[in-house]
Design a protein around this motif. Sequence first.
Motif, PDB file in Angstrom:
ATOM      1  N   HIS A  10      12.225  12.098 -98.229  1.00 20.43           N
ATOM      2  CA  HIS A  10      13.321  12.788 -98.739  1.00 20.43           C
ATOM      3  C   HIS A  10      14.370  11.628 -99.300  1.00 20.43           C
ATOM      4  CE1 HIS A  10      16.005  16.297 -99.515  1.00 20.43           C
ATOM      5  NE2 HIS A  10      16.992  15.364 -99.185  1.00 20.43           N
ATOM      6  N   ASP A  11      14.666  11.957-100.653  1.00 20.91           N
ATOM      7  CA  ASP A  11      15.489  10.848-101.639  1.00 20.91           C
ATOM      8  C   ASP A  11      16.802  11.417-102.078  1.00 20.91           C
ATOM      9  OD1 ASP A  11      14.738  12.397-103.545  1.00 20.91           O
ATOM     10  OD2 ASP A  11      13.908  10.831-104.709  1.00 20.91           O
ATOM     11  N   THR A  12      17.080  12.678-101.693  1.00 18.23           N
ATOM     12  CA  THR A  12      18.354  13.132-102.297  1.00 18.23           C
ATOM     13  C   THR A  12      19.630  13.570-101.423  1.00 18.23           C
ATOM     14  OG1 THR A  12      16.986  14.116-104.006  1.00 18.23           O
ATOM     15  CG2 THR A  12      19.389  14.973-103.713  1.00 18.23           C
ATOM     16  N   LEU A  13      20.566  13.054-101.417  1.00 20.31           N
ATOM     17  CA  LEU A  13      21.736  13.032-100.458  1.00 20.31           C
ATOM     18  C   LEU A  13      22.586  14.585-100.684  1.00 20.31           C
ATOM     19  CD1 LEU A  13      22.918  11.620 -97.949  1.00 20.31           C
ATOM     20  CD2 LEU A  13      24.375  10.842 -99.612  1.00 20.31           C
ATOM     21  N   GLY A  14      21.896  15.554-100.350  1.00 20.85           N
ATOM     22  CA  GLY A  14      22.723  16.775-100.573  1.00 20.85           C
ATOM     23  C   GLY A  14      22.770  17.293-102.014  1.00 20.85           C
ATOM     24  N   ASP A  15      23.898  17.647-102.425  1.00 19.66           N
ATOM     25  CA  ASP A  15      24.105  17.757-103.769  1.00 19.66           C
ATOM     26  C   ASP A  15      25.042  16.945-104.263  1.00 19.66           C
ATOM     27  OD1 ASP A  15      26.541  18.692-102.546  1.00 19.66           O
ATOM     28  OD2 ASP A  15      26.580  20.802-102.998  1.00 19.66           O
ATOM     29  N   THR A  16      25.212  15.541-103.591  1.00 15.79           N
ATOM     30  CA  THR A  16      26.224  14.653-104.003  1.00 15.79           C
ATOM     31  C   THR A  16      25.636  14.056-105.507  1.00 15.79           C
ATOM     32  OG1 THR A  16      25.260  12.977-102.930  1.00 15.79           O
ATOM     33  CG2 THR A  16      26.805  14.222-101.711  1.00 15.79           C
ATOM     34  N   ARG A  18      23.606  11.703-105.194  1.00 14.86           N
ATOM     35  CA  ARG A  18      23.560  10.161-104.762  1.00 14.86           C
ATOM     36  C   ARG A  18      22.089  10.205-104.116  1.00 14.86           C
ATOM     37  NH1 ARG A  18      28.906  10.290-101.310  1.00 14.86           N
ATOM     38  NH2 ARG A  18      27.572   8.509-100.143  1.00 14.86           N
ATOM     39  N   LYS A  19      21.422   8.863-103.913  1.00 14.69           N
ATOM     40  CA  LYS A  19      20.124   8.902-103.300  1.00 14.69           C
ATOM     41  C   LYS A  19      20.278   8.564-101.718  1.00 14.69           C
ATOM     42  CE  LYS A  19      17.507   9.615-107.008  1.00 14.69           C
ATOM     43  NZ  LYS A  19      16.753  10.736-106.953  1.00 14.69           N
ATOM     44  N   THR A  20      19.239   8.925-101.059  1.00 15.34           N
ATOM     45  CA  THR A  20      19.068   8.352 -99.652  1.00 15.34           C
ATOM     46  C   THR A  20      17.509   8.288 -99.341  1.00 15.34           C
ATOM     47  OG1 THR A  20      19.756   8.996 -97.331  1.00 15.34           O
ATOM     48  CG2 THR A  20      18.867  10.797 -98.731  1.00 15.34           C
ATOM     49  N   GLY A  21      17.302   7.824 -98.120  1.00 17.26           N
ATOM     50  CA  GLY A  21      15.996   7.829 -97.789  1.00 17.26           C
ATOM     51  C   GLY A  21      15.948   7.223 -96.369  1.00 17.26           C
ATOM     52  N   PHE A  22      15.094   6.195 -96.206  1.00 21.48           N
ATOM     53  CA  PHE A  22      15.092   5.437 -94.756  1.00 21.48           C
ATOM     54  C   PHE A  22      15.950   4.275 -94.964  1.00 21.48           C
ATOM     55  CE2 PHE A  22      11.808   3.008 -97.219  1.00 21.48           C
ATOM     56  CZ  PHE A  22      11.920   1.828 -96.787  1.00 21.48           C
ATOM     57  N   TRP A  23      16.471   3.866 -93.696  1.00 20.98           N
ATOM     58  CA  TRP A  23      17.329   2.591 -93.778  1.00 20.98           C
ATOM     59  C   TRP A  23      16.590   1.538 -93.297  1.00 20.98           C
ATOM     60  CZ3 TRP A  23      22.161   3.325 -95.171  1.00 20.98           C
ATOM     61  CH2 TRP A  23      23.123   1.948 -94.668  1.00 20.98           C
ATOM     62  N   LEU A  24      16.644   0.466 -94.235  1.00 21.24           N
ATOM     63  CA  LEU A  24      15.938  -0.547 -94.331  1.00 21.24           C
ATOM     64  C   LEU A  24      15.652  -1.211 -92.690  1.00 21.24           C
ATOM     65  CD1 LEU A  24      13.644  -2.071 -95.733  1.00 21.24           C
ATOM     66  CD2 LEU A  24      15.586  -3.780 -96.750  1.00 21.24           C
ATOM     67  N   GLU A  25      17.068  -1.673 -92.268  1.00 19.51           N
ATOM     68  CA  GLU A  25      17.118  -2.285 -91.095  1.00 19.51           C
ATOM     69  C   GLU A  25      16.349  -1.746 -89.957  1.00 19.51           C
ATOM     70  OE1 GLU A  25      18.278  -4.312 -87.553  1.00 19.51           O
ATOM     71  OE2 GLU A  25      17.947  -4.803 -89.455  1.00 19.51           O
ATOM     72  N   GLU A  26      16.392  -0.260 -89.913  1.00 22.66           N
ATOM     73  CA  GLU A  26      15.633   0.603 -88.857  1.00 22.66           C
ATOM     74  C   GLU A  26      14.335   0.434 -88.949  1.00 22.66           C
ATOM     75  OE1 GLU A  26      17.722   4.319 -88.726  1.00 22.66           O
ATOM     76  OE2 GLU A  26      19.688   3.193 -89.164  1.00 22.66           O
ATOM     77  N   LEU A  27      13.781   0.243 -90.170  1.00 22.78           N
ATOM     78  CA  LEU A  27      12.137  -0.046 -90.387  1.00 22.78           C
ATOM     79  C   LEU A  27      11.776  -1.562 -89.895  1.00 22.78           C
ATOM     80  CD1 LEU A  27       9.098   0.465 -91.175  1.00 22.78           C
ATOM     81  CD2 LEU A  27      10.202   0.076 -93.502  1.00 22.78           C
ATOM     82  N   ALA A  28      12.614  -2.474 -90.562  1.00 19.45           N
ATOM     83  CA  ALA A  28      12.375  -4.023 -90.464  1.00 19.45           C
ATOM     84  C   ALA A  28      12.395  -4.348 -89.124  1.00 19.45           C
ATOM     85  CB  ALA A  28      13.099  -4.781 -91.610  1.00 19.45           C
ATOM     86  N   ALA A  29      13.279  -4.369 -88.535  1.00 17.85           N
ATOM     87  CA  ALA A  29      13.607  -5.000 -86.927  1.00 17.85           C
ATOM     88  C   ALA A  29      12.580  -4.214 -86.055  1.00 17.85           C
ATOM     89  CB  ALA A  29      14.976  -4.526 -86.614  1.00 17.85           C
ATOM     90  N   GLY A 101      15.541   5.692 -88.599  1.00 19.71           N
ATOM     91  CA  GLY A 101      16.453   6.762 -89.353  1.00 19.71           C
ATOM     92  C   GLY A 101      16.775   6.629 -90.772  1.00 19.71           C
ATOM     93  N   GLY A 102      18.041   6.716 -91.087  1.00 18.68           N
ATOM     94  CA  GLY A 102      18.305   7.139 -92.653  1.00 18.68           C
ATOM     95  C   GLY A 102      18.624   8.518 -92.473  1.00 18.68           C
ATOM     96  N   HIS A 103      19.477   8.781 -93.609  1.00 15.03           N
ATOM     97  CA  HIS A 103      19.929  10.157 -93.862  1.00 15.03           C
ATOM     98  C   HIS A 103      18.569  11.037 -94.389  1.00 15.03           C
ATOM     99  CE1 HIS A 103      24.076   8.711 -93.696  1.00 15.03           C
ATOM    100  NE2 HIS A 103      24.271   9.766 -93.036  1.00 15.03           N
ATOM    101  N   GLY A 104      17.728  10.520 -94.861  1.00 16.73           N
ATOM    102  CA  GLY A 104      16.476  11.394 -95.476  1.00 16.73           C
ATOM    103  C   GLY A 104      15.814  12.274 -94.165  1.00 16.73           C
ATOM    104  N   CYS A 133      18.936   6.217 -84.564  1.00 12.81           N
ATOM    105  CA  CYS A 133      20.139   6.585 -85.571  1.00 12.81           C
ATOM    106  C   CYS A 133      20.011   7.869 -85.954  1.00 12.81           C
ATOM    107  CB  CYS A 133      20.161   5.771 -86.909  1.00 12.81           C
ATOM    108  SG  CYS A 133      21.387   5.756 -87.852  1.00 12.81           S
ATOM    109  N   HIS A 134      19.746   8.327 -87.142  1.00  7.61           N
ATOM    110  CA  HIS A 134      19.714   9.764 -87.485  1.00  7.61           C
ATOM    111  C   HIS A 134      18.366  10.664 -87.182  1.00  7.61           C
ATOM    112  CE1 HIS A 134      23.084   8.855 -90.211  1.00  7.61           C
ATOM    113  NE2 HIS A 134      23.184  10.132 -90.204  1.00  7.61           N
TER     114      HIS A 134
END
Length: 224
Positions: A10-16, A18-29, A101-104, A133-134
């Motif tokens: 999911h890449d859309t931050l509600g009706d703002t 703006r873009k969202t998705g996964f949080w890079l640090e929470e994948l990479a680490a 996480g991330g908001h997605g 996280c989320h």
Amino acid sequence: MNVLMVLTSHDTLGDTGRKTGFWLEELAAPYYAFKDAGAEVTLASPKGGQPPLDPKSNEPDSRTDETRRFEGDPEAMAALSSTVRLADVKQDDFDTVFYPGGHGPLWDLAEDRQSVALIEGFLAAGKPVALVCHAPGVLRHVQTAEGRPLVQGKKVTGFANSEEEAVGLTHVVPFLVEDELKAKGGIYSKGADWASYVVQDGLLITGQNPQSSAQTARTLLDAL
């Protein structure tokens, strides 16, 4: 050791707008915690292919040694560009699953029946499950074999209301992770905002925020 990591599509931050998705640090680490421990890591997402990256997670203030390592790693970037479709994943093929996480995830994975069934399958097979996280919000529809909410009576953590307020998205997200975990009967606790805090209750491991991602992965490895 085979580790599955499930990312949002999911890449859309509600009706703002703006873009969202996964949080890079929470994948990479976690990815490197698993890889450096000798694990085979498979990335999956509801739609498969390249999942959306939350652009804020790649701003200078959010970058870490692990995110830079990931972006400079051809093998990791190739895996990210070609994630497996969640519908094609079988828990029998893996020893554990980790949800960054991330908001997605609040929009897609939290409502995804395949994700729900996958988590229920891992736990029924006695395999640990970790979310950071989320991503603990993804547990909102997961149930025990008896039909109760999975988190009912379990110690859990996840992105705190105060952290959501700090990033100004309290009224944008479809639900607040802290509130939802409590509403499902979870014994929610948290550490200081933006500090690493991880809770384990049996096979369920949850981390509070991006700063908790590495510790959540290490806790999962210990559980394995």
